[in-house]
Every structure is written in structure tokens, then in C-alpha cells.
Design a protein around this motif. Structure first.
Motif, PDB file in Angstrom:
ATOM      1  N   THR A 140      22.497   0.576 -11.225  1.00  0.00           N
ATOM      2  CA  THR A 140      23.663   1.043 -10.471  1.00  0.00           C
ATOM      3  C   THR A 140      23.550   2.531 -10.168  1.00  0.00           C
ATOM      4  N   ARG A 145      29.437   4.531  -6.145  1.00  0.00           N
ATOM      5  CA  ARG A 145      30.612   3.656  -6.214  1.00  0.00           C
ATOM      6  C   ARG A 145      31.806   4.284  -5.494  1.00  0.00           C
ATOM      7  N   TRP A 150      30.720  -1.510  -2.994  1.00  0.00           N
ATOM      8  CA  TRP A 150      29.621  -1.309  -3.930  1.00  0.00           C
ATOM      9  C   TRP A 150      28.252  -1.695  -3.378  1.00  0.00           C
ATOM     10  N   ALA A 153      25.659   1.027  -3.927  1.00  0.00           N
ATOM     11  CA  ALA A 153      25.518   1.365  -5.347  1.00  0.00           C
ATOM     12  C   ALA A 153      24.788   0.291  -6.132  1.00  0.00           C
ATOM     13  N   LYS A 154      24.898  -0.958  -5.706  1.00  0.00           N
ATOM     14  CA  LYS A 154      24.354  -2.079  -6.480  1.00  0.00           C
ATOM     15  C   LYS A 154      23.116  -2.727  -5.866  1.00  0.00           C
TER      16      LYS A 154
END
Length: 252
Positions: A140, A145, A150, A153-154
């Protein structure tokens, strides 16, 4: 049984690992006919991610120890988000830290690999649709975030290491889960601390998503989530499965 995907002589193949007096050996494996010819020693092949998921569904805030650590409320139902398939890498492949990221985090997790098409599962039949389990690192980009969504971020490239193989013959209810940076343990818990067990998660997920063979569900990460830096070597170890190790490199 330990099911793998591996590269040898320029080809990607599916196999299984069996223990012998001469060490772990790799056999070709077909899901219909079963184990085939011996390929050679396990250390003679390059392991790939053990499956090639079309869909990766993740559960957040699913460990009691993590909620206590972060002083968060108990969720009423599994909290879901997605990771994109482009994020998947296998054992030994580098996690690439984008230069814009200020804090890149590890999250060691138990991953469920689907074996049969799954839709509207129940607590009674969810286990029948599981091929097995593997280790995952839900990488992550913490500061990303702030996007409010997301996806970045993910799901950046390399943000979903999986492996080293799929173990088909274990129960998921109380497995030791640990994450190490080099030899320093930074996460330690058991799946017994999960708020929602695997069957509950699958029953909830498949109300909304049809999962197909090879798809993956990440079940959440325990307390101790923290930063990793280029030069680190991160290992997710799960009892009954094995260890997934990936170095962290800067992305050029």
C-alpha cells in the motif's frame, strides 16, 4: 498438495511440489489428470505467482489486534476493496516503490484462491469452492490513500505479491501469520484473530462479485503494518503454507 506456477526453459507451466528423500521435487500438474512427469528439483525452477487472478477482492480492518492498535470501531460486515491484476508478482520479484511515494507499507495476509465458480455462496458451501491458500502482501502507498479512492494506493504495478504456492490441504481457522523485514518480525498474529472467517468473507463477497477459478480473496492484515524501504527484504510467513519473500527496489 502444493500447487505452483513456474518458469523453465522459456515456458510458464503449472506444477506441484512433492517431498522426497532427495528434497522437494517439481512435477508437471494437470487439474484433470493430476501429477505428471518429474521436472526436477524445486530450486531448479523459477517460481511465478501461483495463480493468475482476474479478480482480487480484499478485506480491510479484519483483525481484532489491528482495530485495537488503531482504536477503530468493530465493523458490522467485511469491508471490501479491490486490487488490480497488474499488481500481481511472484516470489523473489521486486516490489517497486514509485519515486512519488512517501510511505510504502507491507501488509502480510492469508489469501484464498478460488477453485470453482462462486456466486451467492453460503457458510455451508463456501469451503467447497476453495482451491487452497497462499501468502500475500497487500502493498500500500499509504499517502496515496488521500485520493479518496484507493485504486492508485493499492493497485500500482508489483503491489500484490503472491506465493510461494497454493496449499490445498490446510484449515484456515487458526494459522500463525507473521511478517519480517530482513530477520526482524514486524507482524505476528493468527488467523484466529480474524473478525470474519473465510466462509463469512466468501459468502459476503460472492453476493456482489462472481469469482472464478484462480481469483483471489485477501483476508486482512494483523496489527503492525508499517513502512518498507528500498533495500529491504520482506517476508510473509504463514503456518502450513510457507514463506513469500520479495525485495524492495526503487522504481526508476
Amino acid at each position: 498438495m502444493r500447487l505452483i506456477r513456474f518458469a523453465t526453459k522459456g515456458y510458464d507451466r503449472t506444477g506441484c511440489v512433492e517431498s522426497t528423500v532427495d528434497g522437494d521435487m517439481v512435477r508437471v500438474y494437470d487439474p484433470v489428470t493430476g501429477p505428471g512427469a518429474v521436472v526436477g528439483p524445486l530450486d531448479g525452477v523459477r517460481l511465478l505467482a501461483p495463480c493468475d487472478p482476474r479478480t482480487i477482492v480484499c478485506v480491510g480492518s479484519n483483525y481484532a489486534c489491528q482495530l485495537k492498535e488503531k482504536d477503530r470501531p468493530w465493523p458490522e460486515r467485511p469491508q471490501l476493496f479491490l486490487k488490480a491484476p497488474n499488481a500481481v508478482i511472484g516470489p523473489g520479484q521486486p516490489i517497486l516503490r514509485p519515486p512519488e511515494v512517501e510511505r510504502l507499507e507491507y501488509e502480510g495476509e492469508l489469501a484464498v484462491v478460488i477453485g470453482r465458480t462462486a456466486r451467492n455462496l453460503t457458510l455451508d458451501n463456501a469451503e467447497d469452492h476453495i482451491l487452497g491458500y497462499t501468502c500475500a502482501n497487500d502493498v500500500t502507498a499509504h499517502d496515496w490513500r488521500a485520493d479518496g479512492q484507493w485504486a492508485r494506493a493499492k493497485s500500482a504495478d508489483t503491489f500484490c505479491p503472491l506465493g510461494p504456492w497454493i496449499t490445498t490441504d490446510i484449515e484456515s481457522g487458526d494459522l500463525k501469520v507473521a511478517t519480517r523485514i530482513h530477520e526482524r518480525t514486524v507482524q505476528r498474529s493468527t488467523t484466529g484473530e480474524m473478525i470474519f472467517g473465510v466462509a463469512e468473507i466468501l459468502a459476503w463477497v460472492t453476493r456482489w462479485f462472481t469469482l472464478r477459478p484462480g481469483d483471489v480473496v485477501l483476508t486482512g492484515s494483523p496489527a503492525g503494518v508499517g513502512p518498507m524501504e528500498p533495500g529491504d527484504e520482506v517476508t510473509v510467513a504463514i503456518e502450513g503454507i510457507g514463506e513469500l519473500t520479495n525485495p524492495v527496489h526503487p522504481r526508476e
